[in-house]
Design a protein around this motif. Sequence first.
Motif, PDB file in Angstrom:
ATOM      1  N   ARG A 123       0.849  -1.201   0.000  1.00 49.15           N
ATOM      2  CA  ARG A 123       0.000   0.000   0.000  1.00 49.15           C
ATOM      3  C   ARG A 123       0.882   1.248   0.000  1.00 49.15           C
ATOM      4  NH1 ARG A 123      -4.538   0.507   4.287  1.00 49.15           N
ATOM      5  NH2 ARG A 123      -5.941   0.146   2.568  1.00 49.15           N
ATOM      6  N   GLY A 124       0.523   2.188  -0.874  1.00 52.28           N
ATOM      7  CA  GLY A 124       1.247   3.456  -0.917  1.00 52.28           C
ATOM      8  C   GLY A 124       2.535   3.430  -1.719  1.00 52.28           C
ATOM      9  N   GLN A 125       2.901   2.278  -2.259  1.00 55.72           N
ATOM     10  CA  GLN A 125       4.106   2.202  -3.077  1.00 55.72           C
ATOM     11  C   GLN A 125       3.766   2.573  -4.513  1.00 55.72           C
ATOM     12  OE1 GLN A 125       5.950  -1.625  -2.820  1.00 55.72           O
ATOM     13  NE2 GLN A 125       6.369  -1.446  -0.642  1.00 55.72           N
ATOM     14  N   LEU A 126       4.744   3.157  -5.208  1.00 59.17           N
ATOM     15  CA  LEU A 126       4.574   3.466  -6.620  1.00 59.17           C
ATOM     16  C   LEU A 126       4.278   2.174  -7.366  1.00 59.17           C
ATOM     17  CD1 LEU A 126       4.828   5.653  -8.846  1.00 59.17           C
ATOM     18  CD2 LEU A 126       7.225   4.996  -9.047  1.00 59.17           C
ATOM     19  N   ARG A 127       3.261   2.218  -8.237  1.00 54.29           N
ATOM     20  CA  ARG A 127       2.869   1.028  -8.989  1.00 54.29           C
ATOM     21  C   ARG A 127       3.021   1.271 -10.474  1.00 54.29           C
ATOM     22  NH1 ARG A 127       0.117  -2.975  -6.861  1.00 54.29           N
ATOM     23  NH2 ARG A 127      -0.166  -2.924  -4.638  1.00 54.29           N
ATOM     24  N   GLY A 135      -3.638  -5.341 -14.671  1.00 57.39           N
ATOM     25  CA  GLY A 135      -3.504  -4.822 -13.319  1.00 57.39           C
ATOM     26  C   GLY A 135      -2.226  -4.035 -13.124  1.00 57.39           C
ATOM     27  N   THR A 136      -1.839  -3.888 -11.846  1.00 57.05           N
ATOM     28  CA  THR A 136      -0.626  -3.143 -11.513  1.00 57.05           C
ATOM     29  C   THR A 136       0.204  -3.935 -10.513  1.00 57.05           C
ATOM     30  OG1 THR A 136      -1.722  -1.970  -9.684  1.00 57.05           O
ATOM     31  CG2 THR A 136      -1.730  -0.890 -11.851  1.00 57.05           C
ATOM     32  N   ILE A 137       1.498  -3.621 -10.471  1.00 58.78           N
ATOM     33  CA  ILE A 137       2.400  -4.236  -9.499  1.00 58.78           C
ATOM     34  C   ILE A 137       3.279  -3.143  -8.911  1.00 58.78           C
ATOM     35  CG2 ILE A 137       2.431  -6.541 -10.538  1.00 58.78           C
ATOM     36  CD1 ILE A 137       5.084  -5.756 -11.910  1.00 58.78           C
ATOM     37  N   PRO A 138       3.694  -3.312  -7.641  1.00 58.93           N
ATOM     38  CA  PRO A 138       4.594  -2.310  -7.056  1.00 58.93           C
ATOM     39  C   PRO A 138       5.939  -2.299  -7.775  1.00 58.93           C
ATOM     40  CG  PRO A 138       3.699  -3.781  -5.374  1.00 58.93           C
ATOM     41  CD  PRO A 138       3.329  -4.349  -6.699  1.00 58.93           C
ATOM     42  N   VAL A 139       6.511  -1.111  -7.904  1.00 53.91           N
ATOM     43  CA  VAL A 139       7.834  -0.976  -8.502  1.00 53.91           C
ATOM     44  C   VAL A 139       8.853  -1.298  -7.421  1.00 53.91           C
ATOM     45  CG1 VAL A 139       9.468   0.642  -9.555  1.00 53.91           C
ATOM     46  CG2 VAL A 139       7.044   0.789 -10.118  1.00 53.91           C
ATOM     47  N   ARG A 140       9.766  -2.159  -7.736  1.00 54.66           N
ATOM     48  CA  ARG A 140      10.809  -2.510  -6.763  1.00 54.66           C
ATOM     49  C   ARG A 140      11.775  -1.354  -6.619  1.00 54.66           C
ATOM     50  NH1 ARG A 140      11.225  -7.701  -9.934  1.00 54.66           N
ATOM     51  NH2 ARG A 140      12.491  -6.326 -11.182  1.00 54.66           N
ATOM     52  N   SER A 141      12.146  -1.052  -5.389  1.00 52.35           N
ATOM     53  CA  SER A 141      13.145  -0.004  -5.196  1.00 52.35           C
ATOM     54  C   SER A 141      14.472  -0.498  -5.741  1.00 52.35           C
ATOM     55  CB  SER A 141      13.274   0.363  -3.718  1.00 52.35           C
ATOM     56  OG  SER A 141      13.645  -0.766  -2.970  1.00 52.35           O
ATOM     57  N   GLY A 142      15.204   0.400  -6.341  1.00 50.15           N
ATOM     58  CA  GLY A 142      16.475   0.028  -6.945  1.00 50.15           C
ATOM     59  C   GLY A 142      16.321  -0.545  -8.343  1.00 50.15           C
ATOM     60  N   LEU A 158       7.310   0.248 -18.351  1.00 48.07           N
ATOM     61  CA  LEU A 158       6.867   0.747 -17.062  1.00 48.07           C
ATOM     62  C   LEU A 158       5.998   1.984 -17.257  1.00 48.07           C
ATOM     63  CD1 LEU A 158      10.208   0.446 -15.055  1.00 48.07           C
ATOM     64  CD2 LEU A 158       8.284  -1.151 -15.120  1.00 48.07           C
ATOM     65  N   THR A 159       4.727   1.870 -16.911  1.00 47.36           N
ATOM     66  CA  THR A 159       3.781   2.971 -17.000  1.00 47.36           C
ATOM     67  C   THR A 159       3.149   3.137 -15.627  1.00 47.36           C
ATOM     68  OG1 THR A 159       3.306   2.416 -19.300  1.00 47.36           O
ATOM     69  CG2 THR A 159       1.729   3.823 -18.185  1.00 47.36           C
ATOM     70  N   MET A 160       3.270   4.323 -15.046  1.00 47.12           N
ATOM     71  CA  MET A 160       2.761   4.593 -13.720  1.00 47.12           C
ATOM     72  C   MET A 160       1.246   4.369 -13.663  1.00 47.12           C
ATOM     73  SD  MET A 160       3.011   8.154 -11.517  1.00 47.12           S
ATOM     74  CE  MET A 160       4.631   8.502 -12.100  1.00 47.12           C
ATOM     75  N   SER A 161       0.753   3.835 -12.545  1.00 49.16           N
ATOM     76  CA  SER A 161      -0.680   3.592 -12.389  1.00 49.16           C
ATOM     77  C   SER A 161      -1.448   4.910 -12.385  1.00 49.16           C
ATOM     78  CB  SER A 161      -0.959   2.834 -11.089  1.00 49.16           C
ATOM     79  OG  SER A 161      -0.821   3.698  -9.972  1.00 49.16           O
ATOM     80  N   CYS A 162      -2.727   4.843 -12.744  1.00 54.13           N
ATOM     81  CA  CYS A 162      -3.571   6.050 -12.760  1.00 54.13           C
ATOM     82  C   CYS A 162      -3.692   6.662 -11.369  1.00 54.13           C
ATOM     83  CB  CYS A 162      -4.952   5.711 -13.306  1.00 54.13           C
ATOM     84  SG  CYS A 162      -4.949   5.293 -15.060  1.00 54.13           S
ATOM     85  N   SER A 163      -3.808   5.822 -10.324  1.00 52.78           N
ATOM     86  CA  SER A 163      -3.883   6.351  -8.952  1.00 52.78           C
ATOM     87  C   SER A 163      -2.670   7.201  -8.632  1.00 52.78           C
ATOM     88  CB  SER A 163      -3.956   5.202  -7.938  1.00 52.78           C
ATOM     89  OG  SER A 163      -5.112   4.443  -8.114  1.00 52.78           O
TER      90      SER A 163
END
Length: 173
Positions: A123-127, A135-142, A158-163
């Motif tokens: 929750r709250g991570q860039l997706r 759907g969407t998946i969280p972007v891994r840091s690094g 990589l396309t940022m989620s609408c949220s």
Amino acid sequence: MTTGRDVKEAEVICVSTGTKCINGEYMSDRGLALNDCHAEIIARRSLVRFLYSQLEHFLSSNEEEHHKSIFTSCDNKQGFRLKENVQFHLYISTSPCGDARIFSPHEAAVEDQSDRHPNRKARGQLRTKIESGEGTIPVRSGSSIQTWDGVLQGERLLTMSCSDKIARSEFCF
């Protein structure tokens, strides 16, 4: 857009529909294809275009055009702001992809050990969107930086989620 309390005087800036993100193989290096055609993003693009047209009205030497604008000068004369009572409203018929679709705003804010929701830690991570609308998946840091060559060689686009796009929207003029 409303310019007061009377919603009967509201002005529709954009109506949009859409559900697609293109696959990396269809991207254009000449700007001939839109990568993200989700309705919220089409609406955001339309709003930005509308705001720029309003700036053109404001900056016009024609006094009548100037007064049509929804903008006024900032007090310090270093920028622009909306006139009093101008407000924008966004209606979305379904939750935008990303956290807004995955997590209900009605869930308890307190997260404790008994909460076993499988996506809670994300929750709250860039997706990023999964190609083909899955759907969407969280972007891994690094994560490595996306490159044009990488996408052409088959790396996930990589396309940022609408949220996330809606949450980061800023309009500074």
